[in-house]
Design a protein around this motif. Sequence first.
Motif, short mmCIF file in Angstrom:
data_model
loop_
_atom_site.label_atom_id
_atom_site.label_comp_id
_atom_site.label_asym_id
_atom_site.label_seq_id
_atom_site.Cartn_x
_atom_site.Cartn_y
_atom_site.Cartn_z
N GLN A 1 32.60 19.95 -44.29
CA GLN A 1 32.42 18.66 -43.93
C GLN A 1 33.81 17.94 -43.70
O GLN A 1 34.24 17.09 -44.11
N GLY A 2 34.39 18.77 -42.62
CA GLY A 2 35.69 18.02 -42.32
C GLY A 2 35.51 17.09 -41.32
O GLY A 2 34.49 16.53 -40.72
N GLN A 3 36.54 16.46 -40.92
CA GLN A 3 36.65 15.46 -39.82
C GLN A 3 37.12 15.84 -38.51
O GLN A 3 37.83 16.63 -38.25
N TRP A 4 36.20 15.19 -37.55
CA TRP A 4 36.61 15.89 -36.28
C TRP A 4 37.77 15.14 -35.54
O TRP A 4 38.20 14.04 -35.95
N PRO A 5 38.48 15.95 -35.21
CA PRO A 5 39.68 15.24 -34.49
C PRO A 5 39.76 14.15 -33.82
O PRO A 5 38.78 14.04 -32.66
N ALA A 6 40.53 13.12 -33.84
CA ALA A 6 40.48 11.89 -33.11
C ALA A 6 40.97 12.12 -31.72
O ALA A 6 41.70 12.96 -31.64
N GLY A 7 40.26 11.52 -30.85
CA GLY A 7 40.46 11.79 -29.53
C GLY A 7 39.82 12.89 -28.74
O GLY A 7 40.21 12.83 -27.28
N LEU A 8 39.40 13.78 -29.37
CA LEU A 8 38.83 15.00 -28.76
C LEU A 8 37.33 14.83 -28.89
O LEU A 8 36.57 14.12 -29.65
N VAL A 9 36.84 15.07 -27.19
CA VAL A 9 35.21 14.73 -27.27
C VAL A 9 34.48 15.48 -27.99
O VAL A 9 34.65 16.94 -28.38
N ARG A 10 33.34 15.02 -28.62
CA ARG A 10 32.47 15.58 -29.72
C ARG A 10 31.79 16.90 -29.04
O ARG A 10 31.49 16.65 -27.77
N PRO A 11 31.27 17.59 -30.07
CA PRO A 11 30.38 18.56 -29.53
C PRO A 11 29.01 18.15 -29.27
O PRO A 11 28.68 16.93 -29.47
N ASP A 12 28.25 18.78 -28.67
CA ASP A 12 26.76 18.54 -28.33
C ASP A 12 25.92 18.29 -29.74
O ASP A 12 25.21 17.44 -29.75
N ALA A 13 26.46 18.99 -30.67
CA ALA A 13 25.67 18.94 -31.84
C ALA A 13 26.55 19.67 -33.02
O ALA A 13 27.58 20.25 -32.70
N GLU A 14 26.27 19.13 -34.32
CA GLU A 14 26.99 19.46 -35.33
C GLU A 14 26.27 19.97 -36.76
O GLU A 14 24.99 19.32 -36.81
N ILE A 15 26.36 21.16 -36.99
CA ILE A 15 25.53 21.68 -38.38
C ILE A 15 26.53 21.96 -39.42
O ILE A 15 27.69 22.10 -39.24
N SER A 16 25.82 22.30 -40.52
CA SER A 16 26.96 22.51 -41.79
C SER A 16 26.76 24.16 -42.21
O SER A 16 27.21 24.79 -42.68
N ASP A 17 25.46 24.61 -41.42
CA ASP A 17 25.49 26.29 -41.55
C ASP A 17 24.33 26.69 -40.53
O ASP A 17 24.06 25.82 -39.75
N LEU A 18 24.29 27.93 -40.16
CA LEU A 18 23.25 28.45 -39.05
C LEU A 18 21.93 28.21 -39.35
O LEU A 18 21.13 28.09 -38.39
N ASN A 19 21.46 27.75 -40.56
CA ASN A 19 20.11 27.24 -40.67
C ASN A 19 19.82 26.03 -39.69
O ASN A 19 18.75 25.96 -39.10
N GLY A 20 20.97 25.30 -39.70
CA GLY A 20 20.85 24.13 -38.84
C GLY A 20 20.76 24.36 -37.35
O GLY A 20 20.32 23.53 -36.58
N LEU A 21 21.21 25.42 -36.94
CA LEU A 21 21.21 25.90 -35.55
C LEU A 21 19.63 26.37 -35.31
O LEU A 21 19.02 25.85 -34.19
N LEU A 22 19.00 26.95 -36.21
CA LEU A 22 17.42 26.98 -36.03
C LEU A 22 16.90 25.65 -35.82
O LEU A 22 16.02 25.69 -34.83
N ASP A 23 17.11 24.80 -36.49
CA ASP A 23 16.35 23.54 -36.54
C ASP A 23 16.91 22.80 -35.06
O ASP A 23 15.98 22.32 -34.48
N LEU A 24 18.18 22.90 -34.36
CA LEU A 24 18.61 22.49 -33.48
C LEU A 24 17.78 23.02 -32.16
O LEU A 24 17.38 22.30 -31.39
N LEU A 25 17.60 24.48 -32.19
CA LEU A 25 16.93 25.03 -31.27
C LEU A 25 15.38 24.85 -30.96
O LEU A 25 14.89 24.96 -30.12
N GLY A 26 14.94 24.82 -32.39
CA GLY A 26 13.36 24.54 -32.29
C GLY A 26 12.78 25.66 -32.21
O GLY A 26 13.25 26.78 -32.18
N PRO A 27 11.39 25.70 -32.51
CA PRO A 27 10.50 26.90 -32.44
C PRO A 27 10.69 27.64 -31.01
O PRO A 27 11.03 27.42 -29.99
N GLY A 28 10.67 29.24 -31.40
CA GLY A 28 10.60 29.95 -30.13
C GLY A 28 9.47 30.00 -29.38
O GLY A 28 8.58 29.42 -29.66
#
Length: 232
Positions: free
Chosen positions: A205-232
């Motif tokens: 739960q860190g803070q994103w660096p000020a002034g740096l372009v944000r990522p396309d997505a943020e997750i707290s663990d790899l389960n969140g990656l499955l949610d982002l990518l959707g069903p296969g």
Amino acid sequence: MIPGRRWSLLTLDLDDTLWPCGAVIAAAEQALYDWLACHAPRLAAAHSIESMRSHRLALARRRPESAHDLTRLRQEALRALLDEHGHDAALAEPATAVFRAARNRVEPYAEVPSVLLQLRARYTLVSVTNGNAQVEHTPLRGLFHLSLTAAGVGAAKPDPALFEAALAFAGAARPAALHVGDDPYLDVAAARTAGFSTVWVNRGQGQWPAGLVRPDAEISDLNGLLDLLGPG
């Protein structure tokens, strides 16, 4: 999920993305120091783990052309210290092997093996790391199609070499490539510069660096990656 994309290549960082790193490095350095106390006692008597680290970092500053290869750098530093204290410099090779064996005793975050197994069936999966863990000697062996290191490609992130090597292996176009990692600069910003889309793994739960372009997505663990990518 990240809309409007059909991914073919996923690259993932290792340290602090797929497993916690700090305690592993500390244990590996302790294992090395204990080995030196037995096999190179004059060196161990003259140096602490911290002073050996300072010596190695100073060597990296003097030899930036070698700084991306952490194993080679450690071995060169050990050779110099062994010779300085009247030990056989050839002991640097088995000493480094002791460190690397301990370095590979990682414990992946709980969800990681299952998620990687699912992703491997859907995408070309490539690990990209500045570190010197050997994936084939960790609990994640067999879960990547390819594992790339800075030492292997000749440059460390944020240099694009690791990302370029992954693209070449997968035969993927940049719009179909997604990188997943924990470091805002060495993962997210570096991958974006290489033309990848990006996912920031923010386990603490860190803070994103000020002034740096944000990522396309943020997750707290790899389960969140499955949610982002959707069903296969």
